[in-house]
Design a protein around this motif. Structure first.
Motif, PDB file in Angstrom:
ATOM      1  N   ALA A 117      -3.887  20.834  14.754  1.00  0.00           N
ATOM      2  CA  ALA A 117      -3.049  19.659  14.505  1.00  0.00           C
ATOM      3  C   ALA A 117      -3.830  18.575  13.770  1.00  0.00           C
ATOM      4  N   TYR A 118      -5.100  18.374  14.161  1.00  0.00           N
ATOM      5  CA  TYR A 118      -5.924  17.385  13.455  1.00  0.00           C
ATOM      6  C   TYR A 118      -6.120  17.793  11.995  1.00  0.00           C
ATOM      7  N   GLN A 119      -6.344  19.074  11.745  1.00  0.00           N
ATOM      8  CA  GLN A 119      -6.506  19.527  10.363  1.00  0.00           C
ATOM      9  C   GLN A 119      -5.205  19.341   9.600  1.00  0.00           C
ATOM     10  N   ASP A 120      -4.070  19.599  10.247  1.00  0.00           N
ATOM     11  CA  ASP A 120      -2.776  19.390   9.610  1.00  0.00           C
ATOM     12  C   ASP A 120      -2.595  17.922   9.229  1.00  0.00           C
ATOM     13  N   LEU A 121      -3.011  17.021  10.118  1.00  0.00           N
ATOM     14  CA  LEU A 121      -2.953  15.584   9.818  1.00  0.00           C
ATOM     15  C   LEU A 121      -3.857  15.231   8.639  1.00  0.00           C
ATOM     16  N   ARG A 122      -5.073  15.783   8.604  1.00  0.00           N
ATOM     17  CA  ARG A 122      -5.980  15.515   7.486  1.00  0.00           C
ATOM     18  C   ARG A 122      -5.385  16.014   6.171  1.00  0.00           C
ATOM     19  N   ASP A 123      -4.780  17.199   6.199  1.00  0.00           N
ATOM     20  CA  ASP A 123      -4.140  17.738   4.991  1.00  0.00           C
ATOM     21  C   ASP A 123      -2.990  16.840   4.544  1.00  0.00           C
ATOM     22  N   TYR A 124      -2.206  16.345   5.497  1.00  0.00           N
ATOM     23  CA  TYR A 124      -1.093  15.450   5.178  1.00  0.00           C
ATOM     24  C   TYR A 124      -1.609  14.159   4.526  1.00  0.00           C
ATOM     25  N   ILE A 125      -2.649  13.599   5.110  1.00  0.00           N
ATOM     26  CA  ILE A 125      -3.229  12.362   4.574  1.00  0.00           C
ATOM     27  C   ILE A 125      -3.690  12.577   3.143  1.00  0.00           C
ATOM     28  N   GLN A 126      -4.430  13.652   2.901  1.00  0.00           N
ATOM     29  CA  GLN A 126      -4.940  13.899   1.551  1.00  0.00           C
ATOM     30  C   GLN A 126      -3.807  14.094   0.550  1.00  0.00           C
ATOM     31  N   SER A 127      -2.701  14.686   0.985  1.00  0.00           N
ATOM     32  CA  SER A 127      -1.577  14.938   0.076  1.00  0.00           C
ATOM     33  C   SER A 127      -0.685  13.731  -0.143  1.00  0.00           C
ATOM     34  N   ASN A 128      -0.633  12.805   0.839  1.00  0.00           N
ATOM     35  CA  ASN A 128       0.370  11.740   0.785  1.00  0.00           C
ATOM     36  C   ASN A 128      -0.173  10.318   0.724  1.00  0.00           C
ATOM     37  N   TRP A 129      -1.365  10.090   1.205  1.00  0.00           N
ATOM     38  CA  TRP A 129      -1.943   8.742   1.158  1.00  0.00           C
ATOM     39  C   TRP A 129      -2.860   8.685  -0.060  1.00  0.00           C
ATOM     40  N   GLN A 130      -2.274   8.643  -1.233  1.00  0.00           N
ATOM     41  CA  GLN A 130      -3.031   8.907  -2.443  1.00  0.00           C
ATOM     42  C   GLN A 130      -3.406   7.688  -3.275  1.00  0.00           C
ATOM     43  N   TYR A 131      -3.057   6.521  -2.868  1.00  0.00           N
ATOM     44  CA  TYR A 131      -3.320   5.357  -3.725  1.00  0.00           C
ATOM     45  C   TYR A 131      -4.391   4.472  -3.114  1.00  0.00           C
ATOM     46  N   LEU A 132      -5.453   4.268  -3.863  1.00  0.00           N
ATOM     47  CA  LEU A 132      -6.548   3.419  -3.413  1.00  0.00           C
ATOM     48  C   LEU A 132      -6.526   2.136  -4.238  1.00  0.00           C
ATOM     49  N   GLU A 133      -6.402   1.024  -3.536  1.00  0.00           N
ATOM     50  CA  GLU A 133      -6.368  -0.280  -4.194  1.00  0.00           C
ATOM     51  C   GLU A 133      -7.674  -1.001  -3.919  1.00  0.00           C
ATOM     52  N   LEU A 134      -8.268  -1.559  -4.953  1.00  0.00           N
ATOM     53  CA  LEU A 134      -9.452  -2.393  -4.794  1.00  0.00           C
ATOM     54  C   LEU A 134      -9.018  -3.841  -4.862  1.00  0.00           C
ATOM     55  N   GLN A 135      -9.561  -4.640  -3.936  1.00  0.00           N
ATOM     56  CA  GLN A 135      -9.180  -6.047  -3.824  1.00  0.00           C
ATOM     57  C   GLN A 135     -10.419  -6.935  -3.889  1.00  0.00           C
ATOM     58  N   ASN A 136     -10.178  -8.214  -4.170  1.00  0.00           N
ATOM     59  CA  ASN A 136     -11.269  -9.186  -4.167  1.00  0.00           C
ATOM     60  C   ASN A 136     -11.472  -9.732  -2.753  1.00  0.00           C
ATOM     61  N   GLU A 137     -12.334 -10.724  -2.620  1.00  0.00           N
ATOM     62  CA  GLU A 137     -12.664 -11.285  -1.299  1.00  0.00           C
ATOM     63  C   GLU A 137     -11.468 -11.948  -0.614  1.00  0.00           C
ATOM     64  N   SER A 138     -10.477 -12.372  -1.383  1.00  0.00           N
ATOM     65  CA  SER A 138      -9.291 -13.012  -0.820  1.00  0.00           C
ATOM     66  C   SER A 138      -8.177 -12.017  -0.509  1.00  0.00           C
ATOM     67  N   GLY A 139      -8.417 -10.732  -0.752  1.00  0.00           N
ATOM     68  CA  GLY A 139      -7.401  -9.719  -0.514  1.00  0.00           C
ATOM     69  C   GLY A 139      -6.405  -9.589  -1.639  1.00  0.00           C
ATOM     70  N   VAL A 140      -6.724 -10.134  -2.802  1.00  0.00           N
ATOM     71  CA  VAL A 140      -5.846 -10.035  -3.967  1.00  0.00           C
ATOM     72  C   VAL A 140      -6.159  -8.728  -4.696  1.00  0.00           C
ATOM     73  N   ALA A 141      -5.122  -7.959  -4.999  1.00  0.00           N
ATOM     74  CA  ALA A 141      -5.297  -6.669  -5.670  1.00  0.00           C
ATOM     75  C   ALA A 141      -5.880  -6.840  -7.066  1.00  0.00           C
ATOM     76  N   ILE A 142      -6.871  -6.014  -7.378  1.00  0.00           N
ATOM     77  CA  ILE A 142      -7.440  -5.964  -8.719  1.00  0.00           C
ATOM     78  C   ILE A 142      -6.841  -4.777  -9.464  1.00  0.00           C
ATOM     79  N   LEU A 143      -6.853  -3.605  -8.825  1.00  0.00           N
ATOM     80  CA  LEU A 143      -6.191  -2.445  -9.392  1.00  0.00           C
ATOM     81  C   LEU A 143      -5.916  -1.416  -8.304  1.00  0.00           C
ATOM     82  N   ARG A 144      -4.894  -0.590  -8.535  1.00  0.00           N
ATOM     83  CA  ARG A 144      -4.529   0.480  -7.605  1.00  0.00           C
ATOM     84  C   ARG A 144      -4.555   1.791  -8.386  1.00  0.00           C
TER      85      ARG A 144
END
Length: 117
Positions: free
Chosen positions: A8-35
């Motif tokens: 089940a844990y491996q299934d969750l890891r596979d789901y995360i890798q397939s679906n949580w695909q957007y990484l956003e970088l932010q500045n010190e104030s939490g303002v998005a720089i790019l996703r």
């Protein structure tokens, strides 16, 4: 209450890798720089199969056309949508400023499943 299985844990890891695909970088104030998504060549999953910790890595350069210099990065945030949405995982790091086209920042966002406390 029961613990879920290692399958089940491996299934969750596979789901995360397939679906949580957007990484956003932010500045010190939490303002998005790019996703970015893993389809962007700067962004890749770097963990080994079966590892408990998932690692989404992004490498940003001062010469990237979507970065305006100087630019300070301080946080990475994972989303499951390309725009908007709710943060799924957040990780702060020591602020780093790209000041010239030769500067480079590597961020590795870690997600533990299950989380080790």
């Amino acid at each position: 209450m029961s613990e879920i299985t290692s399958y089940a844990y491996q299934d969750l890891r596979d789901y995360i890798q397939s679906n949580w695909q957007y990484l956003e970088l932010q500045n010190e104030s939490g303002v998005a720089i790019l996703r970015l998504s893993p389809t962007d060549l700067r962004c890749t999953w770097t963990h080994n199969a079966g590892d408990q910790t998932l690692k989404l890595q992004v490498v940003i350069k001062g010469s990237d056309t979507d970065i305006t210099l100087p630019c300070t990065f301080a946080k990475s945030v994972i989303f499951n949508v390309a725009t908007g949405g709710n943060a799924i995982s957040e990780e702060s790091f020591t602020p780093f400023t790209l000041e010239s086209e030769q500067d480079e920042l590597t961020v590795i966002h870690n997600i533990q499943v299950p989380q080790v406390i």
